[in-house]
Design a protein around this motif. Structure first.
Motif, short mmCIF file in Angstrom:
data_model
loop_
_atom_site.label_atom_id
_atom_site.label_comp_id
_atom_site.label_asym_id
_atom_site.label_seq_id
_atom_site.Cartn_x
_atom_site.Cartn_y
_atom_site.Cartn_z
N CYS A 126 0.82 -1.21 0.00
CA CYS A 126 0.00 0.00 0.00
C CYS A 126 0.86 1.26 0.00
N SER A 127 2.07 1.19 0.56
CA SER A 127 2.95 2.36 0.52
C SER A 127 3.31 2.69 -0.93
N GLY A 128 3.46 1.67 -1.76
CA GLY A 128 3.73 1.88 -3.18
C GLY A 128 2.55 2.55 -3.88
N ARG A 129 1.35 2.18 -3.48
CA ARG A 129 0.15 2.79 -4.06
C ARG A 129 0.05 4.25 -3.62
N HIS A 130 0.41 4.53 -2.36
CA HIS A 130 0.41 5.92 -1.87
C HIS A 130 1.47 6.74 -2.59
N ARG A 131 2.64 6.14 -2.82
CA ARG A 131 3.68 6.86 -3.58
C ARG A 131 3.17 7.24 -4.96
N GLY A 132 2.34 6.37 -5.54
CA GLY A 132 1.76 6.62 -6.86
C GLY A 132 0.81 7.81 -6.89
N LEU A 133 0.29 8.20 -5.72
CA LEU A 133 -0.60 9.37 -5.63
C LEU A 133 0.18 10.68 -5.75
N GLY A 134 1.49 10.59 -5.46
CA GLY A 134 2.35 11.78 -5.48
C GLY A 134 2.52 12.35 -4.08
N VAL A 135 3.67 12.97 -3.83
CA VAL A 135 3.97 13.48 -2.49
C VAL A 135 3.02 14.59 -2.04
N GLN A 136 2.42 15.30 -2.98
CA GLN A 136 1.48 16.37 -2.60
C GLN A 136 0.19 15.78 -2.03
N THR A 137 -0.10 14.51 -2.32
CA THR A 137 -1.29 13.85 -1.80
C THR A 137 -0.97 12.99 -0.58
N SER A 138 0.10 12.21 -0.67
CA SER A 138 0.48 11.34 0.45
C SER A 138 2.01 11.20 0.47
N TYR A 139 2.64 11.76 1.51
CA TYR A 139 4.09 11.71 1.64
C TYR A 139 4.47 10.46 2.42
N VAL A 140 5.12 9.51 1.75
CA VAL A 140 5.41 8.19 2.31
C VAL A 140 6.85 8.07 2.79
N LYS A 141 7.01 7.47 3.97
CA LYS A 141 8.34 7.20 4.52
C LYS A 141 8.36 5.82 5.18
N SER A 142 9.54 5.25 5.29
CA SER A 142 9.71 4.00 6.02
C SER A 142 9.93 4.33 7.50
N LEU A 143 9.25 3.58 8.37
CA LEU A 143 9.43 3.79 9.81
C LEU A 143 10.80 3.31 10.28
N THR A 144 11.44 2.44 9.50
CA THR A 144 12.71 1.86 9.93
C THR A 144 13.92 2.34 9.15
N MET A 145 13.75 2.74 7.91
CA MET A 145 14.92 3.07 7.08
C MET A 145 15.13 4.55 6.82
N ASP A 146 14.07 5.34 6.85
CA ASP A 146 14.19 6.76 6.52
C ASP A 146 14.51 7.62 7.73
N SER A 147 14.97 8.84 7.47
CA SER A 147 15.17 9.79 8.55
C SER A 147 13.92 10.65 8.69
N TRP A 148 13.67 11.11 9.90
CA TRP A 148 12.45 11.83 10.26
C TRP A 148 12.80 13.11 10.99
N ASN A 149 12.08 14.20 10.71
CA ASN A 149 12.27 15.42 11.50
C ASN A 149 11.18 15.48 12.57
N HIS A 150 11.28 16.46 13.45
CA HIS A 150 10.39 16.59 14.60
C HIS A 150 8.91 16.67 14.18
N SER A 151 8.59 17.51 13.22
CA SER A 151 7.20 17.68 12.79
C SER A 151 6.63 16.41 12.18
N GLN A 152 7.45 15.66 11.44
CA GLN A 152 6.99 14.41 10.84
C GLN A 152 6.66 13.38 11.92
#
Length: 156
Positions: free
Chosen positions: A48-74
């Motif tokens: 489903c994360s792949g399907r969300h990526r297909g919507l575009g970041v302006q609709t759904s910004y997808v990140k991995s909980l284990t591999m990506d870096s995160w800022n405070h607001s995220q």
């Protein structure tokens, strides 16, 4: 890094996983929900994360909980969001797959609706106000004193 990004904090991950509905994917209910839509503060499976990526970041910004870096607001977006919160919102707008009046054959379509846009903007505004307060005191503290105030931007 310069914007305060780092891996998702372990204590926050435990809190995230304790939120209602967050042990399963928001869209297909698969048990392995290790991806996230920062936009909606929800967790999902890899497929489903792949399907969300297909919507575009302006609709759904997808990140991995284990591999990506995160800022405070995220991170705040994830802690103030939650799968059950969004699912209940979608249900109230007849966009739950179990609703007999559900308008679409595919749950991914609901992210391209005015209702989803409304939710996204209110969550974003809520996160800005929470971040401005400084130290995060938890969901209850962020919601205290706001009940009944429809103009607060709070998502019930």
């Amino acid at each position: 890094s310069h914007d305060g990004s780092r891996s998702f904090p372990p204590a926050c991950l435990s809190l995230l996983q304790s939120l209602p509905g967050n042990l399963h994917c928001i869209d297909c209910h698969a048990a392995d929900a290790s991806w996230a839509s920062v936009t909606y503060g929800t967790v999902m499976c890899l497929k489903c994360s792949g399907r969300h990526r297909g919507l575009g970041v302006q609709t759904s910004y997808v990140k991995s909980l284990t591999m990506d870096s995160w800022n405070h607001s995220q991170v705040l977006s994830m802690l103030e969001g939650g799968n059950t919160q969004l699912s209940q919102f979608f249900s109230r707008h007849h966009m739950s797959p179990t609703d007999p009046n559900y308008y679409g054959p595919d749950v991914i379509n609901r992210y391209n609706t005015k209702a989803a846009l409304f939710y996204k903007h209110h969550l974003s505004n809520h996160i800005k106000s929470v971040a401005e307060k400084g130290v995060y005191l938890g969901r209850e503290a962020c919601r205290r004193g706001k009940s009944g105030n429809k103009s607060s931007g709070k998502i019930k």
